[in-house]
Design a protein around this motif. Structure first.
Motif, PDB file in Angstrom:
ATOM      1  N   PHE A   1      14.679 -21.438   0.733  1.00  9.79           N
ATOM      2  CA  PHE A   1      15.660 -21.659   2.104  1.00  9.79           C
ATOM      3  C   PHE A   1      16.626 -22.943   1.402  1.00  9.79           C
ATOM      4  N   VAL A   2      15.980 -23.944   0.896  1.00  9.95           N
ATOM      5  CA  VAL A   2      16.973 -24.924   0.330  1.00  9.95           C
ATOM      6  C   VAL A   2      17.989 -24.500  -0.434  1.00  9.95           C
ATOM      7  N   ARG A   3      17.398 -23.915  -1.363  1.00 11.21           N
ATOM      8  CA  ARG A   3      18.594 -23.317  -2.512  1.00 11.21           C
ATOM      9  C   ARG A   3      19.723 -22.433  -1.621  1.00 11.21           C
TER      10      ARG A   3
ATOM     11  N   ALA B   1      25.505 -21.427  11.007  1.00 13.70           N
ATOM     12  CA  ALA B   1      26.024 -20.376   9.983  1.00 13.70           C
ATOM     13  C   ALA B   1      24.836 -19.208   9.693  1.00 13.70           C
ATOM     14  N   ALA B   2      25.454 -18.168   9.687  1.00 13.32           N
ATOM     15  CA  ALA B   2      24.408 -16.967   9.597  1.00 13.32           C
ATOM     16  C   ALA B   2      23.665 -16.935   8.124  1.00 13.32           C
ATOM     17  N   TYR B   3      22.449 -16.950   8.372  1.00 12.61           N
ATOM     18  CA  TYR B   3      21.379 -16.867   7.015  1.00 12.61           C
ATOM     19  C   TYR B   3      21.498 -15.444   6.654  1.00 12.61           C
ATOM     20  N   PRO B   4      21.748 -15.231   5.105  1.00  7.24           N
ATOM     21  CA  PRO B   4      21.753 -13.990   4.720  1.00  7.24           C
ATOM     22  C   PRO B   4      20.657 -13.096   4.768  1.00  7.24           C
ATOM     23  N   GLY B   5      20.656 -11.835   4.980  1.00 10.22           N
ATOM     24  CA  GLY B   5      19.622 -10.906   5.191  1.00 10.22           C
ATOM     25  C   GLY B   5      19.415 -10.529   6.592  1.00 10.22           C
ATOM     26  N   GLY B   6      20.327 -10.968   7.342  1.00 12.08           N
ATOM     27  CA  GLY B   6      20.172 -10.893   8.804  1.00 12.08           C
ATOM     28  C   GLY B   6      19.106 -11.393   9.528  1.00 12.08           C
ATOM     29  N   GLU B   7      18.712 -12.699   9.272  1.00 10.39           N
ATOM     30  CA  GLU B   7      17.758 -13.199   9.880  1.00 10.39           C
ATOM     31  C   GLU B   7      18.109 -14.278  10.851  1.00 10.39           C
ATOM     32  N   GLY B   8      19.430 -14.186  11.262  1.00  8.30           N
ATOM     33  CA  GLY B   8      19.767 -14.979  12.460  1.00  8.30           C
ATOM     34  C   GLY B   8      20.642 -16.100  11.743  1.00  8.30           C
ATOM     35  N   SER B   9      20.549 -17.279  12.282  1.00  6.74           N
ATOM     36  CA  SER B   9      21.278 -18.417  11.663  1.00  6.74           C
ATOM     37  C   SER B   9      20.287 -19.343  10.781  1.00  6.74           C
TER      38      SER B   9
ATOM     39  N   SER C   1      19.531 -22.107  11.439  1.00  6.64           N
ATOM     40  CA  SER C   1      18.657 -22.834  12.432  1.00  6.64           C
ATOM     41  C   SER C   1      17.216 -21.733  12.930  1.00  6.64           C
ATOM     42  N   ASP C   2      17.805 -20.481  12.974  1.00  5.61           N
ATOM     43  CA  ASP C   2      16.785 -19.579  13.388  1.00  5.61           C
ATOM     44  C   ASP C   2      15.800 -19.460  12.205  1.00  5.61           C
ATOM     45  N   LYS C   3      16.322 -19.170  10.848  1.00  4.35           N
ATOM     46  CA  LYS C   3      15.285 -18.986   9.571  1.00  4.35           C
ATOM     47  C   LYS C   3      14.536 -20.340   9.679  1.00  4.35           C
ATOM     48  N   LEU C   4      15.106 -21.653   9.932  1.00  5.10           N
ATOM     49  CA  LEU C   4      14.227 -22.862   9.632  1.00  5.10           C
ATOM     50  C   LEU C   4      13.107 -22.866  10.650  1.00  5.10           C
ATOM     51  N   THR C   5      13.397 -22.260  12.097  1.00  4.77           N
ATOM     52  CA  THR C   5      12.308 -22.225  13.128  1.00  4.77           C
ATOM     53  C   THR C   5      11.269 -21.194  12.715  1.00  4.77           C
ATOM     54  N   SER C   6      11.822 -20.013  12.041  1.00  4.72           N
ATOM     55  CA  SER C   6      10.706 -19.068  11.465  1.00  4.72           C
ATOM     56  C   SER C   6       9.982 -19.791  10.356  1.00  4.72           C
TER      57      SER C   6
ATOM     58  N   ILE D   1       4.887 -21.335   7.633  1.00  5.83           N
ATOM     59  CA  ILE D   1       4.419 -22.489   6.678  1.00  5.83           C
ATOM     60  C   ILE D   1       3.483 -23.128   7.488  1.00  5.83           C
ATOM     61  N   GLY D   2       3.941 -23.638   8.957  1.00  6.69           N
ATOM     62  CA  GLY D   2       2.833 -24.464   9.462  1.00  6.69           C
ATOM     63  C   GLY D   2       3.208 -25.973   9.410  1.00  6.69           C
ATOM     64  N   GLU D   3       4.388 -26.481   8.986  1.00  9.86           N
ATOM     65  CA  GLU D   3       4.795 -27.573   9.435  1.00  9.86           C
ATOM     66  C   GLU D   3       5.853 -27.896   9.609  1.00  9.86           C
ATOM     67  N   ASN D   4       6.112 -28.860  10.448  1.00  8.35           N
ATOM     68  CA  ASN D   4       7.708 -29.377  10.995  1.00  8.35           C
ATOM     69  C   ASN D   4       8.615 -29.341   9.842  1.00  8.35           C
ATOM     70  N   GLN D   5       9.857 -29.100   9.797  1.00  5.11           N
ATOM     71  CA  GLN D   5      10.883 -29.132   8.829  1.00  5.11           C
ATOM     72  C   GLN D   5      12.158 -29.284   9.449  1.00  5.11           C
ATOM     73  N   THR D   6      12.891 -30.099   8.937  1.00  5.07           N
ATOM     74  CA  THR D   6      14.229 -30.510   9.159  1.00  5.07           C
ATOM     75  C   THR D   6      15.511 -30.439   8.382  1.00  5.07           C
ATOM     76  N   LEU D   7      16.629 -30.085   8.689  1.00  2.85           N
ATOM     77  CA  LEU D   7      17.673 -29.869   7.761  1.00  2.85           C
ATOM     78  C   LEU D   7      18.357 -31.251   8.182  1.00  2.85           C
ATOM     79  N   ARG D   8      18.264 -32.131   7.334  1.00  2.05           N
ATOM     80  CA  ARG D   8      18.736 -33.483   7.705  1.00  2.05           C
ATOM     81  C   ARG D   8      19.938 -33.939   7.419  1.00  2.05           C
ATOM     82  N   ARG D   9      20.633 -33.389   6.278  1.00  5.29           N
ATOM     83  CA  ARG D   9      22.092 -33.945   5.913  1.00  5.29           C
ATOM     84  C   ARG D   9      22.570 -33.094   4.840  1.00  5.29           C
ATOM     85  N   ALA D  10      23.834 -33.099   4.642  1.00  8.76           N
ATOM     86  CA  ALA D  10      24.678 -32.404   3.692  1.00  8.76           C
ATOM     87  C   ALA D  10      25.953 -33.175   3.455  1.00  8.76           C
ATOM     88  N   LYS D  11      26.334 -33.001   2.234  1.00  5.14           N
ATOM     89  CA  LYS D  11      27.436 -33.600   1.785  1.00  5.14           C
ATOM     90  C   LYS D  11      28.570 -32.730   0.902  1.00  5.14           C
TER      91      LYS D  11
END
Length: 308
Positions: A92-94, A113-121, A123-128, A133-143
């Motif tokens: 996911f991070v990659r 943004a659309a996530y490759p493989g037709g899995e929604g956005s 954010s949708d993939k992160l929610t999945s 995985i069973g742990e909270n995860q957050t997309l924190r920042r980008a540069k």
């Protein structure tokens, strides 16, 4: 009066390098405020510098990706380091690092943004991922950094997988010198950035609030010397000038030879390559920096649970 815990004393000792009793006194004097305690130690000369914490305050991974003359760095957080070793999380991070090259560094746009493989956005993939995985995860920042000519060079310190780790660096070098020479320089400068933790590209880019904090510390420290006011002012100016020089990338001393300013290192490389090279920008993402990590006393929790 706030309770001064052993954990707080230990944390302050690791951040400041000061002795245990001095740390306890500093926390007592500042009612448990960690930042104020560090400043108190420095005014007393007990902490030699505003030690930049390299302790990870949140888990997860930093990812970097480069395509042509453009680079992206992202940070995705998780609750435990165990998740960072999970192949699903790493993938996911990659993937998000590569997507950032196209969407830019606005987190809302990246999440949409659309996530490759037709899995929604994204954010949708992160929610999945959170659900599976069973742990909270957050997309924190980008540069994003980029140049019109030259190269963007990436470096990952202690990489757990190509382009993934806990300290990611991107260096943007603009110029018409041969690309191989620019990339070789970029790799060295990136390693310096990972180790030296500059706060800005040049002295003018330093946060005014940070400079004022350093000035206040210098004023209090100099005042304790008992010297005349004009001497104290010179001491303060010198301390602030030293801080600015040591925390701006271009004026920092190169960690590899411990004597040459980075600006001169770049100039020397350009001359040797027979072309122009300008250090335009950089990114240094360290996992969890600036995030306060919750700590708990496991033994106390067990005892409380036992009492019902």
């Amino acid at each position: 009066m706030a309770e001064i815990t052993a954990a707080a004393v230990k944390e302050l000792r690791e951040k400041s390098g000061a002795g245990m009793m001095d740390c306890k006194k500093a926390l007592t004097e500042t009612n448990g405020d960690m930042d104020a305690a560090i400043d108190w130690l420095r005014t007393k000369g007990l902490a030699t510098a505003a030690k930049k914490s390299s302790r990870t305050a949140a888990e997860g991974l930093v990812g970097v990706a480069v395509e042509g003359t453009k680079g992206a760095a992202v940070e995705v957080n998780s609750e435990t380091d165990f998740v960072a070793k999970n192949e699903q999380f790493q993938d996911f991070v990659r993937t998000v690092s590569a997507l950032a090259l196209k969407t830019g560094d606005d987190i809302a746009a990246l999440g949409a943004a659309a996530y490759p493989g037709g899995e929604g956005s994204v954010s949708d993939k992160l929610t999945s991922n959170i659900a599976t995985i069973g742990e909270n995860q957050t997309l924190r920042r980008a540069k994003i950094v980029e140049v019109s000519q030259g190269a963007v060079v990436s470096y990952m310190h202690n990489a757990v997988s190509p382009g993934l780790g806990k300290i990611g660096v991107l260096v943007a070098l603009e110029g018409d010198a041969p690309v191989d020479a620019i990339e070789a320089l970029g790799k060295q400068v990136a390693m310096h950035i990972a180790a030296a933790f500059p706060l800005s590209l040049n002295e003018d880019g330093l946060d005014p609030a940070v400079i004022e904090r350093e000035r206040a510390i210098a004023v209090e420290k100099a005042a304790e010397s008992g010297k005349p006011a004009d001497i104290i002012e010179k001491m303060v100016q010198g301390a602030v000038a030293k801080f600015r020089k040591e925390n701006a990338l271009l004026s920092q001393v190169f960690v590899i030879d411990n004597k040459t300013p980075i600006a001169q290192v770049v100039a020397n490389a350009a001359k040797a390559a027979g072309g122009s090279i300008t250090l335009k920008d950089y990114v240094r993402f360290q996992l969890g920096e600036g995030i306060e990590k919750e700590t708990s006393d496991f033994a106390a929790e067990v005892a409380a649970a036992a009492k019902g």
